[in-house]
Design an enzyme around this catalytic site. Sequence first.
Site, PDB file in Angstrom:
ATOM      1  N   ASP A 187      54.087  21.844  45.941  1.00  0.00           N
ATOM      2  CA  ASP A 187      54.891  20.662  45.664  1.00  0.00           C
ATOM      3  C   ASP A 187      55.480  20.764  44.266  1.00  0.00           C
ATOM      4  O   ASP A 187      54.761  20.887  43.274  1.00  0.00           O
ATOM      5  CB  ASP A 187      54.029  19.399  45.746  1.00  0.00           C
ATOM      6  CG  ASP A 187      54.875  18.157  45.547  1.00  0.00           C
ATOM      7  OD1 ASP A 187      55.536  17.738  46.519  1.00  0.00           O
ATOM      8  OD2 ASP A 187      54.916  17.628  44.418  1.00  0.00           O
ATOM      9  N   TYR A 229      60.289  18.419  37.177  1.00  0.00           N
ATOM     10  CA  TYR A 229      59.183  19.093  36.501  1.00  0.00           C
ATOM     11  C   TYR A 229      59.661  20.239  35.602  1.00  0.00           C
ATOM     12  O   TYR A 229      58.880  20.776  34.821  1.00  0.00           O
ATOM     13  CB  TYR A 229      58.141  19.616  37.510  1.00  0.00           C
ATOM     14  CG  TYR A 229      57.644  18.574  38.497  1.00  0.00           C
ATOM     15  CD1 TYR A 229      57.829  17.214  38.256  1.00  0.00           C
ATOM     16  CD2 TYR A 229      57.013  18.944  39.678  1.00  0.00           C
ATOM     17  CE1 TYR A 229      57.398  16.259  39.160  1.00  0.00           C
ATOM     18  CE2 TYR A 229      56.567  17.987  40.585  1.00  0.00           C
ATOM     19  CZ  TYR A 229      56.775  16.646  40.329  1.00  0.00           C
ATOM     20  OH  TYR A 229      56.351  15.707  41.235  1.00  0.00           O
ATOM     21  N   LYS A 235      62.542  18.058  45.078  1.00  0.00           N
ATOM     22  CA  LYS A 235      62.924  16.638  45.128  1.00  0.00           C
ATOM     23  C   LYS A 235      64.225  16.416  44.376  1.00  0.00           C
ATOM     24  O   LYS A 235      64.424  17.007  43.310  1.00  0.00           O
ATOM     25  CB  LYS A 235      61.823  15.771  44.496  1.00  0.00           C
ATOM     26  CG  LYS A 235      60.415  16.099  44.976  1.00  0.00           C
ATOM     27  CD  LYS A 235      59.370  15.136  44.435  1.00  0.00           C
ATOM     28  CE  LYS A 235      57.968  15.541  44.851  1.00  0.00           C
ATOM     29  NZ  LYS A 235      57.290  16.451  43.932  1.00  0.00           N
ATOM     30  N   HIS A 243      63.254  11.721  45.231  1.00  0.00           N
ATOM     31  CA  HIS A 243      62.074  11.635  44.363  1.00  0.00           C
ATOM     32  C   HIS A 243      61.630  10.190  44.145  1.00  0.00           C
ATOM     33  O   HIS A 243      60.441   9.884  44.131  1.00  0.00           O
ATOM     34  CB  HIS A 243      62.377  12.289  43.012  1.00  0.00           C
ATOM     35  CG  HIS A 243      61.166  12.727  42.258  1.00  0.00           C
ATOM     36  ND1 HIS A 243      61.103  13.887  41.534  1.00  0.00           N
ATOM     37  CD2 HIS A 243      59.940  12.150  42.120  1.00  0.00           C
ATOM     38  CE1 HIS A 243      59.902  14.004  40.986  1.00  0.00           C
ATOM     39  NE2 HIS A 243      59.180  12.953  41.324  1.00  0.00           N
TER      40      HIS A 243
HETATM   41  N1  NAP Z   1      56.597  12.063  44.010  1.00  0.00           N
HETATM   42  C1  NAP Z   1      56.204  11.647  42.840  1.00  0.00           C
HETATM   43  O1  NAP Z   1      56.767  10.698  42.262  1.00  0.00           O
HETATM   44  C2  NAP Z   1      55.018  12.297  42.186  1.00  0.00           C
HETATM   45  C3  NAP Z   1      54.387  11.673  41.108  1.00  0.00           C
HETATM   46  C4  NAP Z   1      53.272  12.291  40.541  1.00  0.00           C
HETATM   47  C5  NAP Z   1      52.818  13.505  41.041  1.00  0.00           C
HETATM   48  N2  NAP Z   1      53.475  14.106  42.079  1.00  0.00           N
HETATM   49  C6  NAP Z   1      53.030  15.413  42.629  1.00  0.00           C
HETATM   50  O2  NAP Z   1      51.667  15.315  42.978  1.00  0.00           O
HETATM   51  C7  NAP Z   1      50.924  16.308  42.274  1.00  0.00           C
HETATM   52  C8  NAP Z   1      49.503  15.840  42.035  1.00  0.00           C
HETATM   53  O3  NAP Z   1      49.431  14.580  41.348  1.00  0.00           O
HETATM   54  P1  NAP Z   1      49.007  14.480  39.822  1.00  0.00           P
HETATM   55  O4  NAP Z   1      49.798  15.476  39.067  1.00  0.00           O
HETATM   56  O5  NAP Z   1      49.072  13.067  39.452  1.00  0.00           O
HETATM   57  O6  NAP Z   1      47.501  14.971  39.712  1.00  0.00           O
HETATM   58  P2  NAP Z   1      46.173  14.893  40.591  1.00  0.00           P
HETATM   59  O7  NAP Z   1      46.302  15.799  41.748  1.00  0.00           O
HETATM   60  O8  NAP Z   1      45.761  13.489  40.812  1.00  0.00           O
HETATM   61  O9  NAP Z   1      45.179  15.576  39.541  1.00  0.00           O
HETATM   62  C9  NAP Z   1      44.820  14.907  38.351  1.00  0.00           C
HETATM   63  C10 NAP Z   1      44.005  15.795  37.437  1.00  0.00           C
HETATM   64  O10 NAP Z   1      42.808  16.181  38.075  1.00  0.00           O
HETATM   65  C11 NAP Z   1      42.357  17.380  37.492  1.00  0.00           C
HETATM   66  N3  NAP Z   1      41.638  18.131  38.538  1.00  0.00           N
HETATM   67  C12 NAP Z   1      42.170  18.918  39.523  1.00  0.00           C
HETATM   68  N4  NAP Z   1      41.197  19.416  40.308  1.00  0.00           N
HETATM   69  C13 NAP Z   1      40.029  18.938  39.830  1.00  0.00           C
HETATM   70  C14 NAP Z   1      38.679  19.100  40.202  1.00  0.00           C
HETATM   71  N5  NAP Z   1      38.340  19.870  41.237  1.00  0.00           N
HETATM   72  N6  NAP Z   1      37.723  18.471  39.458  1.00  0.00           N
HETATM   73  C15 NAP Z   1      38.042  17.696  38.393  1.00  0.00           C
HETATM   74  N7  NAP Z   1      39.323  17.505  37.987  1.00  0.00           N
HETATM   75  C16 NAP Z   1      40.302  18.119  38.701  1.00  0.00           C
HETATM   76  C17 NAP Z   1      43.579  18.135  37.013  1.00  0.00           C
HETATM   77  O11 NAP Z   1      43.374  18.629  35.695  1.00  0.00           O
HETATM   78  P3  NAP Z   1      43.330  20.227  35.404  1.00  0.00           P
HETATM   79  O12 NAP Z   1      44.727  20.724  35.536  1.00  0.00           O
HETATM   80  O13 NAP Z   1      42.808  20.290  34.001  1.00  0.00           O
HETATM   81  O14 NAP Z   1      42.395  20.835  36.420  1.00  0.00           O
HETATM   82  C18 NAP Z   1      44.703  17.106  37.079  1.00  0.00           C
HETATM   83  O15 NAP Z   1      45.406  16.966  35.872  1.00  0.00           O
HETATM   84  C19 NAP Z   1      51.769  16.574  41.026  1.00  0.00           C
HETATM   85  O16 NAP Z   1      51.434  17.758  40.355  1.00  0.00           O
HETATM   86  C20 NAP Z   1      53.149  16.583  41.646  1.00  0.00           C
HETATM   87  O17 NAP Z   1      53.367  17.809  42.318  1.00  0.00           O
HETATM   88  C21 NAP Z   1      54.550  13.510  42.651  1.00  0.00           C
END
Ligand code: NAP
Length: 326
Positions: free
Chosen positions: A53, A58, A87, A120
Amino acid sequence: MTMDPKYQKKVKLNDGHFIPVLGFGTFAPPEVPKSEALEVTKFAIEVGFRHIDCAYLYQNEEQVGQAIRSKIADGTVKREDIFYTSKVWSTFLRPELVRPALEKSLKDLQLEYVDLYIIHHPVALVPGEAIFPTDENGKPIFDSVDLCRTWEALEKCKDAGLTKSIGVSNFNHKQLEKILNKPGLKYKPVCNQVECHPYLNQSKLLEFCKSHDIVLVAYGALGAQRTLQWMNPNFPFLLEDPVLSAIAKKHKQTPALVALRYQIQRGVVVLAKSYNKKRIKENIQVFDFELTPEDMKAIDGLNSNIRYYDFQQAVDHPEYPYSEEY
Ligand SMILES: NC(=O)c1ccc[n+]([C@@H]2O[C@H](COP(=O)([O-])OP(=O)(O)OC[C@H]3O[C@@H](n4cnc5c(N)ncnc54)[C@H](OP(=O)(O)O)[C@@H]3O)[C@@H](O)[C@H]2O)c1
């Protein structure tokens, strides 16, 4: 490398294509060097992620594309094994700007097509060089766009073969309805990608999406990236939740894996972002255990309407999506 087929679990989209139920999130804050996106995406593919994704927003599609191409070149995967999402950003929602925006992403990626191209965010911002155009008081400069016209431009991108599937992100059910009821609709959105985790489980939106054969894709499923400046620091840490921790302990898993598994078992496609190799490898273990109906019920009970990414600056825009209940 031979891949355990369990890592390729996919669901069928309403246009006949398939999406892997676990996706790799590639967004990192601006202070993280872009070269890391290349390294972690390559690693994610090596350990078994097949759904990636990403987004123009980004600013790392060049590196993510390079990672995908290098894993194709070394024989780890074929292009058709990868499901890549991009997106169209809010400054490109005028219909005539959609195809050029996708073409720019494809050029950065050096790919022929994306698997999924989604709107997006429903809040349109004024077109131009700036990603977040703001006035002299730092307020976002809005644009007014009929999202049905934007949708028609996405339909044309699918017909042109630039994307296999089209969908939306951050739409509430009324905005989805508007697209679904549009006279002359050619393709339904295949997905709605929204923030979704045990503290904001989106059960009503999920039910609505399921009833229209639209896949809900969860972002922020691990509690979102707390390091981002605009995030409210007073919100509780999802992965420190005692209920999640107790369930994790019982299954000899981690709270992160329980949060990801919860989504898959309720029919949600889930994204997991990590730029840490140990945690990237951990997250693919989501297929190695199962939550009981009691676990699922206990996690459902954590729902508390906590939205980490609320884009408050856009609250006055007529398409601001989060004022609706769902
Ligand atoms: N459509 C939209 O508007 C939108 C908005 C936000 C995000 N997104 C997409 O969704 C993706 C995921 O959402 P998000 O970026 O908010 O993050 P998330 O998946 O909720 O992850 C949050 C944090 O958790 C940590 N993490 C990951 N695996 C872990 C584990 N096994 N144990 C403990 N901590 C862990 C990561 O830090 P580390 O990197 O330090 O492991 C990461 O920064 C984004 O990267 C993006 O591609 C889309």
